[in-house]
Motif scaffolding. Structure first.
Motif, PDB file in Angstrom:
ATOM      1  N   GLU A  17      41.585 -13.756  36.399  1.00  0.00           N
ATOM      2  CA  GLU A  17      41.319 -12.493  37.084  1.00  0.00           C
ATOM      3  C   GLU A  17      40.526 -12.728  38.368  1.00  0.00           C
ATOM      4  OE1 GLU A  17      39.652  -8.058  36.054  1.00  0.00           O
ATOM      5  OE2 GLU A  17      38.781  -9.748  34.980  1.00  0.00           O
ATOM      6  N   ARG A  18      39.501 -13.558  38.284  1.00  0.00           N
ATOM      7  CA  ARG A  18      38.655 -13.824  39.458  1.00  0.00           C
ATOM      8  C   ARG A  18      39.462 -14.511  40.561  1.00  0.00           C
ATOM      9  NH1 ARG A  18      35.456 -18.285  41.160  1.00  0.00           N
ATOM     10  NH2 ARG A  18      36.211 -19.339  39.306  1.00  0.00           N
ATOM     11  N   VAL A  19      40.242 -15.515  40.190  1.00  0.00           N
ATOM     12  CA  VAL A  19      41.022 -16.248  41.188  1.00  0.00           C
ATOM     13  C   VAL A  19      42.068 -15.334  41.822  1.00  0.00           C
ATOM     14  CG1 VAL A  19      42.684 -18.130  41.484  1.00  0.00           C
ATOM     15  CG2 VAL A  19      40.587 -18.505  40.193  1.00  0.00           C
ATOM     16  N   ASN A  20      42.733 -14.516  41.032  1.00  0.00           N
ATOM     17  CA  ASN A  20      43.708 -13.571  41.585  1.00  0.00           C
ATOM     18  C   ASN A  20      43.043 -12.610  42.559  1.00  0.00           C
ATOM     19  OD1 ASN A  20      45.898 -14.664  40.277  1.00  0.00           O
ATOM     20  ND2 ASN A  20      45.979 -13.115  38.674  1.00  0.00           N
ATOM     21  N   GLN A  21      41.874 -12.079  42.208  1.00  0.00           N
ATOM     22  CA  GLN A  21      41.166 -11.162  43.103  1.00  0.00           C
ATOM     23  C   GLN A  21      40.785 -11.842  44.413  1.00  0.00           C
ATOM     24  OE1 GLN A  21      37.937  -9.760  40.667  1.00  0.00           O
ATOM     25  NE2 GLN A  21      39.169  -8.156  39.719  1.00  0.00           N
ATOM     26  N   GLU A  22      40.276 -13.060  44.320  1.00  0.00           N
ATOM     27  CA  GLU A  22      39.898 -13.799  45.529  1.00  0.00           C
ATOM     28  C   GLU A  22      41.119 -14.093  46.394  1.00  0.00           C
ATOM     29  OE1 GLU A  22      37.724 -17.265  44.303  1.00  0.00           O
ATOM     30  OE2 GLU A  22      36.109 -16.073  43.419  1.00  0.00           O
TER      31      GLU A  22
END
Length: 75
Positions: A17-22
């Protein structure tokens, strides 16, 4: 210490989730034309790569998702 598979999957989900958001935050600055420009990659363009990532996320999450998946869209 025992291996906790549930915690491992929760960690992987948070990371994803974090990598996709970034990634979407950075790529949202591109114009549609720039995103769809042929880049010589396996999937043709950044847009093609993003499509592949979204399809993979959906396919991996379908079996374990109990809610409707809401994914960002890029025109």
């Amino acid at each position: 210490m025992a291996y906790d598979i549930k915690q491992s999957f929760l960690n992987l989900a948070r990371y994803n989730e974090r990598v996709n958001q970034e990634m979407y935050a950075v790529l949202s600055a591109l114009t549609g034309r720039a995103r769809k420009q042929v880049a010589g990659s396996w999937f043709g363009s950044i847009h093609g790569i993003l499509n592949h990532i979204i399809i993979c996320d959906i396919n991996w999450l379908k079996p374990v998702s109990y809610t409707h998946l809401t994914l960002p869209t890029m025109q």
